[in-house]
Design an enzyme around this catalytic site. Structure first.
Site, PDB file in Angstrom:
ATOM      1  N   VAL A   1       0.859  -1.177   0.000  1.00  0.00           N
ATOM      2  CA  VAL A   1       0.000   0.000   0.000  1.00  0.00           C
ATOM      3  C   VAL A   1       0.896   1.228   0.000  1.00  0.00           C
ATOM      4  O   VAL A   1       1.890   1.284   0.732  1.00  0.00           O
ATOM      5  CB  VAL A   1      -0.928   0.025   1.234  1.00  0.00           C
ATOM      6  CG1 VAL A   1      -1.825   1.265   1.204  1.00  0.00           C
ATOM      7  CG2 VAL A   1      -1.766  -1.241   1.312  1.00  0.00           C
ATOM      8  N   CYS A   2       0.562   2.198  -0.839  1.00  0.00           N
ATOM      9  CA  CYS A   2       1.261   3.481  -0.858  1.00  0.00           C
ATOM     10  C   CYS A   2       2.761   3.259  -1.095  1.00  0.00           C
ATOM     11  O   CYS A   2       3.169   2.509  -1.976  1.00  0.00           O
ATOM     12  CB  CYS A   2       0.963   4.220   0.445  1.00  0.00           C
ATOM     13  SG  CYS A   2       1.280   6.001   0.401  1.00  0.00           S
TER      14      CYS A   2
END
Length: 240
Positions: A113-114
């Site tokens: 994520v990210c």
């Protein structure tokens, strides 16, 4: 049927929602909603993994308690890497990168994520793969051998990468759909009342105002430069 082990790797300075968003979704596979549908998905266990058992502070000061260490982790079927400004130090930590490399090489699903995408890249798991990350850092993906694909969630084989922060919830629902079927995923979404209706349509640079984009870029300038230096240092001959 053996347990399906889901592991989140945490480190000081992570962004907590990168972790807690998908954790909230995927941990519910351990006690899925009772539905009148058959699911071939085995029992799951969710693990919060860190170098030590000491609480890990997020970039906003929230303390998160690991459930096991690298050494005590079971073999993982799914590994997830959150992001956050702490990845600069994590990128330089051989023990962290070695664990990601080892578990990522054998996991059925490799996810991030990210800015956690860059930890997968540092572990050699993104070479030649399509991927995404937070919009303000997509220009750094070639430094880990990845090809940027413009999407909130990008899948390339067993690799799932999500964009910034809240997109981790979307990626987790996509994983649940694959593992347990769309009705289980829909039931979890409903249980979370995940039905976003933000006050502004400004959650992506394609929609945000120039002023908002400029403000975010100025706030991310130092972090962007720090991550670039960390990645370039890893790829230099002196870094081995």
């Amino acid at each position: 049927m053996s347990d399906f082990n889901i592991g989140f790797v945490i480190f000081p300075g992570l962004t907590q929602l990168d972790f807690t968003g998908p954790f909230e979704v995927l941990s519910r596979l351990a006690t899925p909603p009772s539905l009148a549908v058959e699911s071939p998905f085995p029992p799951s266990k969710t693990h919060v993994i860190a170098k030590t058992m000491q609480p890990v502070a997020s970039d906003r000061g929230l303390a998160i308690l690991p459930s096991c260490t690298f050494e005590g982790s079971p073999p993982l079927d799914l590994i997830c890497l959150p992001g956050g400004p702490g990845i600069v130090e994590a990128l330089a930590d051989a023990e962290t990168i070695d664990f990601i490399r080892r578990e990522g090489a054998r996991a059925k699903y490799v996810t991030s994520v990210c800015m956690g995408t860059f930890l997968l890249g540092a572990a050699g798991l993104l070479a030649g793969r399509r991927a995404t990350t937070h919009w303000a850092y997509v220009d750094l993906l070639p430094l880990v051998g990845a090809r940027h694909e413009k999407a909130r969630v990008v899948r390339d084989g067993n690799l799932f990468t999500a964009g910034g922060v809240t997109s981790g919830i979307d990626f987790a629902l996509a994983i649940v759909t694959e593992l347990a079927g769309p009705e289980v995923a829909k039931a979890i979404q409903l249980a979370l009342e995940y039905d976003p209706a933000p006050p502004f349509d400004a959650g992506h640079p394609d929609k945000a105002s120039e002023a908002a984009i400029a403000l975010m870029r100025s706030r991310n300038e130092t972090a962007h430069a720090d991550i670039r230096r960390a990645l370039e240092s890893r790829s230099s001959p002196a870094s081995g």
